[in-house]
Design an enzyme around this catalytic site. Structure first.
Site, PDB file in Angstrom:
ATOM      1  CB  VAL A  58      -1.020   0.043   1.166  1.00  0.00           C
ATOM      2  CG1 VAL A  58      -2.025  -1.096   1.064  1.00  0.00           C
ATOM      3  CG2 VAL A  58      -0.348   0.060   2.521  1.00  0.00           C
ATOM      4  CE1 TYR A 106      -1.378   2.700  13.842  1.00  0.00           C
ATOM      5  CE2 TYR A 106      -2.345   3.581  15.855  1.00  0.00           C
ATOM      6  CZ  TYR A 106      -2.340   2.644  14.836  1.00  0.00           C
ATOM      7  OH  TYR A 106      -3.318   1.662  14.810  1.00  0.00           O
ATOM      8  CB  ALA A 125      -0.130  12.497  12.532  1.00  0.00           C
TER       9      ALA A 125
HETATM   10  P1  NDP Z   1      -1.492  -6.702  11.888  1.00  0.00           P
HETATM   11  O1  NDP Z   1      -0.117  -6.186  12.096  1.00  0.00           O
HETATM   12  O2  NDP Z   1      -1.952  -7.906  12.623  1.00  0.00           O
HETATM   13  O3  NDP Z   1      -1.738  -6.937  10.320  1.00  0.00           O
HETATM   14  C1  NDP Z   1      -1.381  -5.943   9.412  1.00  0.00           C
HETATM   15  C2  NDP Z   1      -1.885  -6.300   8.035  1.00  0.00           C
HETATM   16  O4  NDP Z   1      -1.532  -5.222   7.157  1.00  0.00           O
HETATM   17  C3  NDP Z   1      -1.264  -7.562   7.492  1.00  0.00           C
HETATM   18  O5  NDP Z   1      -2.240  -8.240   6.734  1.00  0.00           O
HETATM   19  C4  NDP Z   1      -0.151  -7.041   6.588  1.00  0.00           C
HETATM   20  O6  NDP Z   1       0.045  -7.925   5.501  1.00  0.00           O
HETATM   21  C5  NDP Z   1      -0.739  -5.732   6.089  1.00  0.00           C
HETATM   22  N1  NDP Z   1       0.250  -4.731   5.720  1.00  0.00           N
HETATM   23  C6  NDP Z   1       1.154  -4.111   6.522  1.00  0.00           C
HETATM   24  N2  NDP Z   1       1.902  -3.255   5.817  1.00  0.00           N
HETATM   25  C7  NDP Z   1       1.467  -3.345   4.528  1.00  0.00           C
HETATM   26  C8  NDP Z   1       1.839  -2.722   3.326  1.00  0.00           C
HETATM   27  N3  NDP Z   1       2.831  -1.817   3.273  1.00  0.00           N
HETATM   28  N4  NDP Z   1       1.191  -3.057   2.191  1.00  0.00           N
HETATM   29  C9  NDP Z   1       0.194  -3.965   2.225  1.00  0.00           C
HETATM   30  N5  NDP Z   1      -0.214  -4.591   3.318  1.00  0.00           N
HETATM   31  C10 NDP Z   1       0.413  -4.276   4.467  1.00  0.00           C
HETATM   32  O7  NDP Z   1      -2.448  -5.453  12.192  1.00  0.00           O
HETATM   33  P2  NDP Z   1      -3.905  -5.372  12.862  1.00  0.00           P
HETATM   34  O8  NDP Z   1      -4.785  -6.406  12.289  1.00  0.00           O
HETATM   35  O9  NDP Z   1      -3.731  -5.271  14.316  1.00  0.00           O
HETATM   36  O10 NDP Z   1      -4.354  -3.923  12.353  1.00  0.00           O
HETATM   37  C11 NDP Z   1      -5.195  -3.701  11.236  1.00  0.00           C
HETATM   38  C12 NDP Z   1      -5.597  -2.244  11.228  1.00  0.00           C
HETATM   39  O11 NDP Z   1      -6.255  -1.922  12.444  1.00  0.00           O
HETATM   40  C13 NDP Z   1      -4.412  -1.274  11.128  1.00  0.00           C
HETATM   41  O12 NDP Z   1      -4.761  -0.193  10.309  1.00  0.00           O
HETATM   42  C14 NDP Z   1      -4.207  -0.807  12.556  1.00  0.00           C
HETATM   43  O13 NDP Z   1      -3.611   0.453  12.607  1.00  0.00           O
HETATM   44  C15 NDP Z   1      -5.647  -0.789  13.029  1.00  0.00           C
HETATM   45  N6  NDP Z   1      -5.765  -0.836  14.474  1.00  0.00           N
HETATM   46  C16 NDP Z   1      -5.332  -1.927  15.181  1.00  0.00           C
HETATM   47  C17 NDP Z   1      -5.447  -1.958  16.559  1.00  0.00           C
HETATM   48  C18 NDP Z   1      -4.985  -3.093  17.390  1.00  0.00           C
HETATM   49  O14 NDP Z   1      -5.064  -2.979  18.635  1.00  0.00           O
HETATM   50  N7  NDP Z   1      -4.536  -4.200  16.815  1.00  0.00           N
HETATM   51  C19 NDP Z   1      -6.029  -0.817  17.287  1.00  0.00           C
HETATM   52  C20 NDP Z   1      -6.470   0.268  16.447  1.00  0.00           C
HETATM   53  C21 NDP Z   1      -6.338   0.236  15.101  1.00  0.00           C
HETATM   54  P3  NDP Z   1       1.435  -8.677   5.140  1.00  0.00           P
HETATM   55  O15 NDP Z   1       2.294  -8.688   6.352  1.00  0.00           O
HETATM   56  O16 NDP Z   1       0.983 -10.044   4.681  1.00  0.00           O
HETATM   57  O17 NDP Z   1       1.983  -7.872   4.027  1.00  0.00           O
END
Ligand code: NDP
Length: 247
Positions: A64, A155, A157
């Site tokens: 992304v 984050y 921001a």
């Molecule tokens: P995880 O770290 O468990 O998973 C992150 C996901 O994003 C993976 O599927 C990873 O895929 C993908 N990803 C990361 N970087 C990229 C990139 N550059 N391009 C494409 N895909 C990418 O995160 P969570 O499930 O915990 O979080 C999901 C969302 O929820 C995020 O936006 C996070 O900020 C938000 N959030 C989470 C909270 C929490 O407590 N967990 C709280 C508040 C918000 P892969 O590694 O296969 O590329």
């Protein structure tokens, strides 16, 4: 009267759906009948998750932070699964540090993944949604984007930016039948939060009225609701799903 959520005939693209919250969102939308695009940085992982869901799910590799790769994956999804009706901008990263120690690289990386990625993906699907006069954009922000957090200026921001972005999209495209909303998770147990020390985790628990940490399914339920007909009169909102943490 029984209410069933039926997304049959619709296609959903969920960024960051190889793990954590995104994977659960994809699983729920697929169970409700939608065709789903599983997206992550590696094709093999995305394919593996798609295969675990079965028919109507396909894996797409994209980063992304790389606009060309993201646009290409969205186009490949539309060619393979059909026009995208539901876009969930979920992929997100953290690069935590106190502001005085935060590098420009850590700032840029987080903004590129969490905010610019959502802009690129939303822009790419809008034209098709406008033509069909139907679309749902759901952006995964965070309670940190609302209340801030020590060590997470980048984050926070990015997530606050996502809220302003979503409200603007909601205003610009409501007349075209496109709804845009945010879901703001509190503390959810995924890889992202796994490294938190036990003492900090216990202290956090004290701040949550529902007295438990959140699970990916808690967020997926809210996103399913917003993607469905039940959310037809909701746009420009931030649905906080945090067990009452920021009441
Ligand atoms: P995880 O770290 O468990 O998973 C992150 C996901 O994003 C993976 O599927 C990873 O895929 C993908 N990803 C990361 N970087 C990229 C990139 N550059 N391009 C494409 N895909 C990418 O995160 P969570 O499930 O915990 O979080 C999901 C969302 O929820 C995020 O936006 C996070 O900020 C938000 N959030 C989470 C909270 C929490 O407590 N967990 C709280 C508040 C918000 P892969 O590694 O296969 O590329």
């Amino acid at each position: 009267m029984s209410i069933a959520i039926d997304l049959t005939g619709q296609t959903a693209f969920i960024t960051g759906s190889t793990r954590g919250i995104g994977r659960e969102v994809a699983t729920r939308l697929h169970a409700a009948g939608a065709k789903v695009a599983i997206a992550g940085r590696t094709q093999a992982t995305a394919d593996e998750v798609a295969a675990s869901l079965g028919e109507g799910a396909r894996g797409f590799a994209c980063d992304v932070t790389d606009p060309a790769s993201l646009r290409q994956a969205l186009a490949a999804c539309e060619a393979g699964l059909g026009p995208i009706d539901i876009l969930v901008n979920n992929a997100g990263v953290t690069r935590d540090n106190l502001l005085l120690r935060m590098s420009e690289q850590d700032w840029d990386d987080v903004l590129a993944a969490n905010l610019r990625g959502a802009f690129i993906a939303t822009q790419a699907v809008l034209k098709g949604m406008m033509k069909r006069r139907h679309g749902r954009i759901i952006n995964v922000t965070s309670v940190v984007g609302i209340i801030g957090n020590k060590g997470q200026a980048n984050y926070a921001a990015s997530k606050a930016g996502l809220i302003g972005f979503t409200k603007s999209v909601a205003r610009e495209y409501a007349a075209r039948g496109i709804l845009a909303n945010c879901v703001a998770p509190g503390y959810i147990e995924t890889d992202m939060t796994a490294a938190l020390p036990d003492a900090q985790r216990a202290a956090l628990l004290e701040t949550i009225p529902l007295a438990r940490l959140g699970q990916p399914a808690d967020i997926a339920g809210a996103i399913l609701f917003l993607a469905s007909d039940l959310g037809a009169y909701i746009t420009g909102q931030v649905l906080v799903v945090d067990g009452g943490m920021v009441i």
